[in-house]
Scaffold this motif. Structure first.
Motif, PDB file in Angstrom:
ATOM      1  N   TRP A 113      16.901  57.131 -18.516  1.00  0.00           N
ATOM      2  CA  TRP A 113      16.484  56.472 -19.921  1.00  0.00           C
ATOM      3  C   TRP A 113      15.802  55.305 -19.714  1.00  0.00           C
ATOM      4  O   TRP A 113      14.782  54.978 -20.406  1.00  0.00           O
ATOM      5  CB  TRP A 113      17.731  56.413 -20.615  1.00  0.00           C
ATOM      6  N   ILE A 114      16.374  54.286 -18.711  1.00  0.00           N
ATOM      7  CA  ILE A 114      15.683  53.257 -18.648  1.00  0.00           C
ATOM      8  C   ILE A 114      14.272  53.208 -18.017  1.00  0.00           C
ATOM      9  O   ILE A 114      13.586  52.359 -18.560  1.00  0.00           O
ATOM     10  CB  ILE A 114      16.909  52.262 -17.587  1.00  0.00           C
ATOM     11  N   THR A 115      13.947  54.315 -17.200  1.00  0.00           N
ATOM     12  CA  THR A 115      12.513  54.118 -16.752  1.00  0.00           C
ATOM     13  C   THR A 115      11.757  54.959 -17.607  1.00  0.00           C
ATOM     14  O   THR A 115      10.499  55.206 -17.386  1.00  0.00           O
ATOM     15  CB  THR A 115      12.656  54.598 -15.402  1.00  0.00           C
ATOM     16  N   SER A 116      12.358  55.232 -18.789  1.00  0.00           N
ATOM     17  CA  SER A 116      11.403  56.257 -19.889  1.00  0.00           C
ATOM     18  C   SER A 116      10.926  57.577 -19.124  1.00  0.00           C
ATOM     19  O   SER A 116      10.244  58.100 -19.810  1.00  0.00           O
ATOM     20  CB  SER A 116      10.157  55.301 -20.342  1.00  0.00           C
TER      21      SER A 116
ATOM     22  N   MET B  61      19.541  49.209 -25.069  1.00  0.00           N
ATOM     23  CA  MET B  61      18.761  50.048 -24.461  1.00  0.00           C
ATOM     24  C   MET B  61      17.250  49.543 -24.328  1.00  0.00           C
ATOM     25  O   MET B  61      16.579  49.512 -23.393  1.00  0.00           O
ATOM     26  CB  MET B  61      18.695  51.563 -25.106  1.00  0.00           C
ATOM     27  N   ALA B  62      16.811  48.901 -25.493  1.00  0.00           N
ATOM     28  CA  ALA B  62      15.481  48.087 -25.723  1.00  0.00           C
ATOM     29  C   ALA B  62      15.410  47.333 -24.574  1.00  0.00           C
ATOM     30  O   ALA B  62      14.514  46.921 -23.910  1.00  0.00           O
ATOM     31  CB  ALA B  62      15.353  47.976 -26.971  1.00  0.00           C
ATOM     32  N   LEU B  63      16.481  46.263 -24.486  1.00  0.00           N
ATOM     33  CA  LEU B  63      16.680  45.402 -23.430  1.00  0.00           C
ATOM     34  C   LEU B  63      16.322  45.675 -22.111  1.00  0.00           C
ATOM     35  O   LEU B  63      15.754  45.377 -21.277  1.00  0.00           O
ATOM     36  CB  LEU B  63      17.852  44.270 -23.673  1.00  0.00           C
ATOM     37  N   LEU B  64      17.232  47.040 -21.805  1.00  0.00           N
ATOM     38  CA  LEU B  64      17.036  47.580 -20.523  1.00  0.00           C
ATOM     39  C   LEU B  64      15.806  47.873 -20.167  1.00  0.00           C
ATOM     40  O   LEU B  64      15.258  47.936 -19.113  1.00  0.00           O
ATOM     41  CB  LEU B  64      18.368  48.794 -20.413  1.00  0.00           C
TER      42      LEU B  64
END
Length: 105
Positions: free
Chosen positions: A76-79, A92-95
């Motif tokens: 999720w963090i690395t998209s 999550m947006a900050l991560l």
């Protein structure tokens, strides 16, 4: 008893009586000691940068994220994958917005 999607260490329920200082220390430790190095680097670096600045509500959302499996969090963090809707929030947006390449140099 609540079941979480994490094969290893399970985060306890949020303790409303825990002091903010103790909570931040515990979350920082858990961020740096996940189980896989990729998650340690992503979450630990995030904790170093943001934990002191997060509101109580944001800390709640971050702590909920820590209950998820490392492989999911990294994706999720690395998209590589989109997070579930209930976890796709400001934390999550900050991560996802951190420049992790600068951190590993």
């Amino acid at each position: 008893m609540t079941r979480f999607n994490a094969p290893g260490f399970i985060e306890p329920e949020i303790d409303p009586n825990e002091s903010p200082e103790t909570r931040r220390k515990r979350l920082k430790f858990r961020s740096w000691h996940r189980g896989i190095k990729e998650a340690d680097l992503l979450l630990g670096s995030f904790a170093d940068t943001y934990l002191a600045k997060l509101s109580k509500e944001q800390l709640d959302r971050y702590e909920e994220l820590l209950r998820e499996a490392d492989s999911d969090l990294v994706a999720w963090i690395t998209s590589d994958r989109e997070p579930p809707e209930h976890l796709n929030h400001d934390v999550m947006a900050l991560l996802r917005g951190m420049d992790y390449l600068k951190i590993v140099k």
